[in-house]
Design an enzyme around this catalytic site. Sequence first.
Site, PDB file in Angstrom:
ATOM      1  N   ARG A  98     -10.660  -5.149  -2.731  1.00  0.00           N
ATOM      2  CA  ARG A  98     -10.185  -6.379  -3.344  1.00  0.00           C
ATOM      3  C   ARG A  98     -11.274  -7.447  -3.266  1.00  0.00           C
ATOM      4  O   ARG A  98     -12.049  -7.504  -2.322  1.00  0.00           O
ATOM      5  CB  ARG A  98      -8.921  -6.897  -2.644  1.00  0.00           C
ATOM      6  CG  ARG A  98      -7.640  -6.186  -3.075  1.00  0.00           C
ATOM      7  CD  ARG A  98      -6.409  -6.759  -2.386  1.00  0.00           C
ATOM      8  NE  ARG A  98      -6.475  -6.558  -0.956  1.00  0.00           N
ATOM      9  CZ  ARG A  98      -6.823  -7.485  -0.078  1.00  0.00           C
ATOM     10  NH1 ARG A  98      -7.107  -8.717  -0.487  1.00  0.00           N
ATOM     11  NH2 ARG A  98      -6.891  -7.219   1.198  1.00  0.00           N
ATOM     12  N   TYR A 226     -10.265  -1.459  -9.177  1.00  0.00           N
ATOM     13  CA  TYR A 226      -9.834  -1.174  -7.799  1.00  0.00           C
ATOM     14  C   TYR A 226      -8.341  -1.496  -7.602  1.00  0.00           C
ATOM     15  O   TYR A 226      -7.853  -2.532  -8.086  1.00  0.00           O
ATOM     16  CB  TYR A 226     -10.672  -1.971  -6.783  1.00  0.00           C
ATOM     17  CG  TYR A 226     -10.083  -1.827  -5.395  1.00  0.00           C
ATOM     18  CD1 TYR A 226     -10.225  -0.615  -4.698  1.00  0.00           C
ATOM     19  CD2 TYR A 226      -9.325  -2.831  -4.813  1.00  0.00           C
ATOM     20  CE1 TYR A 226      -9.631  -0.450  -3.453  1.00  0.00           C
ATOM     21  CE2 TYR A 226      -8.739  -2.664  -3.569  1.00  0.00           C
ATOM     22  CZ  TYR A 226      -8.895  -1.473  -2.895  1.00  0.00           C
ATOM     23  OH  TYR A 226      -8.291  -1.293  -1.680  1.00  0.00           O
ATOM     24  N   GLY A 227      -7.679  -0.656  -6.820  1.00  0.00           N
ATOM     25  CA  GLY A 227      -6.235  -0.755  -6.543  1.00  0.00           C
ATOM     26  C   GLY A 227      -5.658  -2.152  -6.571  1.00  0.00           C
ATOM     27  O   GLY A 227      -4.967  -2.543  -7.517  1.00  0.00           O
ATOM     28  N   LYS A 235      -0.230  -5.725  -5.286  1.00  0.00           N
ATOM     29  CA  LYS A 235      -0.465  -7.016  -4.639  1.00  0.00           C
ATOM     30  C   LYS A 235      -0.188  -8.176  -5.606  1.00  0.00           C
ATOM     31  O   LYS A 235       0.347  -9.213  -5.218  1.00  0.00           O
ATOM     32  CB  LYS A 235      -1.898  -7.096  -4.084  1.00  0.00           C
ATOM     33  CG  LYS A 235      -2.165  -6.131  -2.922  1.00  0.00           C
ATOM     34  CD  LYS A 235      -1.108  -6.241  -1.886  1.00  0.00           C
ATOM     35  CE  LYS A 235      -1.328  -5.579  -0.543  1.00  0.00           C
ATOM     36  NZ  LYS A 235      -2.097  -4.429  -0.346  1.00  0.00           N
ATOM     37  N   HIS A 255       3.783  -8.815   3.215  1.00  0.00           N
ATOM     38  CA  HIS A 255       2.828  -7.707   3.379  1.00  0.00           C
ATOM     39  C   HIS A 255       3.202  -6.932   4.645  1.00  0.00           C
ATOM     40  O   HIS A 255       2.560  -7.088   5.678  1.00  0.00           O
ATOM     41  CB  HIS A 255       1.416  -8.299   3.490  1.00  0.00           C
ATOM     42  CG  HIS A 255       0.313  -7.304   3.393  1.00  0.00           C
ATOM     43  ND1 HIS A 255      -0.964  -7.554   3.894  1.00  0.00           N
ATOM     44  CD2 HIS A 255       0.249  -6.062   2.861  1.00  0.00           C
ATOM     45  CE1 HIS A 255      -1.740  -6.518   3.656  1.00  0.00           C
ATOM     46  NE2 HIS A 255      -1.035  -5.598   3.050  1.00  0.00           N
ATOM     47  N   SER A 277      -4.669  -6.145   5.976  1.00  0.00           N
ATOM     48  CA  SER A 277      -5.185  -4.950   5.322  1.00  0.00           C
ATOM     49  C   SER A 277      -6.025  -4.114   6.284  1.00  0.00           C
ATOM     50  O   SER A 277      -6.836  -4.647   7.040  1.00  0.00           O
ATOM     51  CB  SER A 277      -6.038  -5.362   4.127  1.00  0.00           C
ATOM     52  OG  SER A 277      -5.251  -6.107   3.229  1.00  0.00           O
ATOM     53  N   ALA A 278      -5.808  -2.809   6.233  1.00  0.00           N
ATOM     54  CA  ALA A 278      -6.527  -1.837   7.065  1.00  0.00           C
ATOM     55  C   ALA A 278      -6.369  -2.128   8.559  1.00  0.00           C
ATOM     56  O   ALA A 278      -7.299  -1.961   9.343  1.00  0.00           O
ATOM     57  CB  ALA A 278      -8.004  -1.765   6.661  1.00  0.00           C
ATOM     58  N   CYS A 279      -5.187  -2.576   8.949  1.00  0.00           N
ATOM     59  CA  CYS A 279      -4.916  -2.836  10.361  1.00  0.00           C
ATOM     60  C   CYS A 279      -3.727  -2.035  10.889  1.00  0.00           C
ATOM     61  O   CYS A 279      -3.133  -2.387  11.906  1.00  0.00           O
ATOM     62  CB  CYS A 279      -4.706  -4.327  10.596  1.00  0.00           C
ATOM     63  SG  CYS A 279      -6.223  -5.278  10.388  1.00  0.00           S
ATOM     64  N   THR A 282       0.213   1.687   7.428  1.00  0.00           N
ATOM     65  CA  THR A 282       0.568   3.050   7.010  1.00  0.00           C
ATOM     66  C   THR A 282       0.731   3.951   8.232  1.00  0.00           C
ATOM     67  O   THR A 282       1.684   4.731   8.322  1.00  0.00           O
ATOM     68  CB  THR A 282      -0.512   3.615   6.063  1.00  0.00           C
ATOM     69  OG1 THR A 282      -0.644   2.737   4.947  1.00  0.00           O
ATOM     70  CG2 THR A 282      -0.147   5.005   5.583  1.00  0.00           C
ATOM     71  N   ASP A 306       3.605  -0.933   2.972  1.00  0.00           N
ATOM     72  CA  ASP A 306       2.693  -2.032   2.623  1.00  0.00           C
ATOM     73  C   ASP A 306       3.401  -3.329   2.230  1.00  0.00           C
ATOM     74  O   ASP A 306       2.903  -4.397   2.541  1.00  0.00           O
ATOM     75  CB  ASP A 306       1.776  -1.596   1.472  1.00  0.00           C
ATOM     76  CG  ASP A 306       0.538  -2.476   1.329  1.00  0.00           C
ATOM     77  OD1 ASP A 306      -0.127  -2.748   2.351  1.00  0.00           O
ATOM     78  OD2 ASP A 306       0.238  -2.903   0.203  1.00  0.00           O
ATOM     79  N   ASN A 401     -13.353   2.028   2.744  1.00  0.00           N
ATOM     80  CA  ASN A 401     -12.083   1.667   2.095  1.00  0.00           C
ATOM     81  C   ASN A 401     -11.671   2.710   1.052  1.00  0.00           C
ATOM     82  O   ASN A 401     -10.978   2.404   0.093  1.00  0.00           O
ATOM     83  CB  ASN A 401     -12.184   0.286   1.444  1.00  0.00           C
ATOM     84  CG  ASN A 401     -10.817  -0.254   1.010  1.00  0.00           C
ATOM     85  OD1 ASN A 401      -9.815  -0.069   1.711  1.00  0.00           O
ATOM     86  ND2 ASN A 401     -10.767  -0.891  -0.157  1.00  0.00           N
ATOM     87  N   ARG A 403      -9.465   5.595  -0.546  1.00  0.00           N
ATOM     88  CA  ARG A 403      -8.000   5.570  -0.544  1.00  0.00           C
ATOM     89  C   ARG A 403      -7.395   6.856  -1.087  1.00  0.00           C
ATOM     90  O   ARG A 403      -8.002   7.546  -1.896  1.00  0.00           O
ATOM     91  CB  ARG A 403      -7.512   4.408  -1.418  1.00  0.00           C
ATOM     92  CG  ARG A 403      -7.939   3.029  -0.941  1.00  0.00           C
ATOM     93  CD  ARG A 403      -6.859   2.353  -0.149  1.00  0.00           C
ATOM     94  NE  ARG A 403      -7.348   1.195   0.591  1.00  0.00           N
ATOM     95  CZ  ARG A 403      -6.549   0.424   1.328  1.00  0.00           C
ATOM     96  NH1 ARG A 403      -5.253   0.666   1.414  1.00  0.00           N
ATOM     97  NH2 ARG A 403      -7.046  -0.596   2.012  1.00  0.00           N
ATOM     98  N   ASN A 530       1.954   4.371  20.017  1.00  0.00           N
ATOM     99  CA  ASN A 530       2.552   3.059  19.736  1.00  0.00           C
ATOM    100  C   ASN A 530       4.081   3.121  19.830  1.00  0.00           C
ATOM    101  O   ASN A 530       4.747   2.086  19.896  1.00  0.00           O
ATOM    102  CB  ASN A 530       2.121   2.552  18.352  1.00  0.00           C
ATOM    103  CG  ASN A 530       0.627   2.230  18.316  1.00  0.00           C
ATOM    104  OD1 ASN A 530       0.033   1.918  19.350  1.00  0.00           O
ATOM    105  ND2 ASN A 530       0.019   2.317  17.139  1.00  0.00           N
TER     106      ASN A 530
END
Length: 617
Positions: A98, A226-227, A235, A255, A277-279, A282, A306, A401, A403, A530
């Site tokens: 993004r 890009y996505g 988004k 989010h 994002s990316a934390c 998923t 997401d 990144n 995907r 977790n």
Amino acid sequence: MTLTTNPKVPAAGAKASFSGAFPVERLAELIPNPFAAKWIAECIELCKPDELYLCNGSIEERERLYARGCADGTFVKLDQKKWPGCYYHRSNSNDVARTEHLTYICTPGPDMVGPTNNWMEAKQGYAKLRGLYDGCMRGRTMFILPFVMGPIGSPLAKVGVELTDSLYVAVNMQIMTRMGDVAWRQLGSDDEFTRCLHSVGDVNPDRRYICHFPLDNTIWSFGSGYGGNALLGKKCLALRIASFLGQQQGWMAEHMLLMGATAPDGKKTYVAAAFPSACGKTNFAMLIPPKKYTDAGWKITTVGDDIVWMWVDKDSGKLRAINPEAGYFGVVPGTNEKTNPNAMVCMAKDSIFTNVALLPDGDIWWEGKSKEPPAECVNWEGKKWTPEIARQTGAKAAHPNSRFTAPMANNPVLDEMANDPAGVPVAGIIFGGRRSKNVPLVYQAFNWMHGVYLGAMLGSETTAAATGAVGVVRRDPMAMLPFIGYNIRDYFIHWMRMRKVMKDCPRVFHVNWFRQNDDGEFMWPGFGENMRVLKWIVDRCHGKAYAVESIIGWVPLAKDLDLDGLNMPPEAFEKLQSVSGDELKSEILGQEELFLKLAGEMPKEMIFQRELLISRL
Ligand code: GTP
Ligand code: SPV
Ligand code: MN
């Protein structure tokens, strides 16, 4: 056959909608909604495509599009024994994430968008992009994608129509949304749908604009495939436009992942979690608990990974939520049988891989897939890659990144309510960031207002999901910094006001899976483990687990959180949980960034929460 249609909704009486190329003369006949037909005609006149292609989301259509994509170089068909139904796509190397600095909210005046969004005056925005769109689809096909965000029949479900000249976008949207007849049926003769116009243009970052016109329910995206920039249901619609609508209509677009945790006694608790994002959304949404938990009867199921849309149920006064999406657009690197086996199953068939590495035999690889890298492959940039080249140059096989796009129906732990229009009740909300220092594993907010403050002050190290520096701590309120479609001041106020319409509100928590020791090692094993934190959270939601009051909130002691079988002595856990006075001070100073940005406009409740924290300190 249409994918992921809610089986509870009666089948269409009419014959299945048309799929394929058609001449412009048939537009009014093939587009069942007159407002959509008129708008599409205007866009055709502007973009001047050579061909029109109407999509209905069927599997048969997807196969046709993949065949086209393999012929024109958009896709490579992967080894179908190893990866049945899977295709490979490599994007332009300047178009892999993004681009927040090229993302705009376009309104008449700047106050509506506030200090955290890029603003463009709406008329100027249209004028500027009209110039770019003019004739941009000459020699190309315009795909017409009618889609629904949300389970069919849900009061919150929203219709969008995306027009795009990207075949890659067309097939991705088929996976990520509910496409075809369902959209025309929901729309009926209404004109309430999001008008999504997209062109990859010449993929030039100097001519790249992701523009949102919330007052017109319109998205114009140019210059990126890009996505997050191009799959406009995601988004752009489901967060930026939806958050704006939600603020006006009294619901929330966030989010967040959404998951069910079933305890041994059969009681199921749904929690939503906002991580930037990316934390880890998923991964958390699909986690497989450690063996002793599954043996005991614990089970985790995924509603979404997401985005959630939440509203307060009138009868119960409780918060309920749906996942507006129908697929996953997930981070590939780091995903393997150990870290996220369910994601591996999701992407094992009927999926798209973008910007991973391609092997000569039609297999694929990415960093973290296996310990042993392939002897040689073509990397995400289309260049020869070997472990030796990587050692010498630091080149990655897969882009950080890169995907996968996978239908959520592939998920072996898909929650039984994932397609239910009534959504699920939310008992807990978790905020979490990627913080190597200063921030403990888990704690609980004292109450809703304190929870809103914790969410508002969320900090996280930037990742490869957006262009720009990686690893820099920034404030990312509610993990929504890049996605709030209006003024952040009003967004905070909206969060606070939601409390007033709830009879019983979710408990709020803060987590950090990413704290590191002085040697740069993660202090918490993460992933499936977790579950231990989640169990404490679920128990707290039901008033069961123990915690002690601290300066920052309610915290579990080593005895309160299950560490059995972890090889983590209580001292190590206390270290993971401890925040020194200096660490807390530096955190409060870090929050200043956001206070300054909002200048005099930070809601007074937030200032009050900060004063309380400082006085406790
Ligand atoms: P977006 O799709 O960008 O919104 O990302 P996301 O929040 O869904 O993040 P995702 O689950 O894809 O995780 C991103 C990266 O973090 C991956 O490389 C994961 O392997 C890594 N990760 C996820 N969970 C954990 C965890 O518990 N511990 C550690 N150390 N890493 C994790
Ligand atoms: C994110 O960046 O938060 C994503 C990927 O989930 S994208 O949809 O591209 O924004
Ligand atoms: Mn995301």
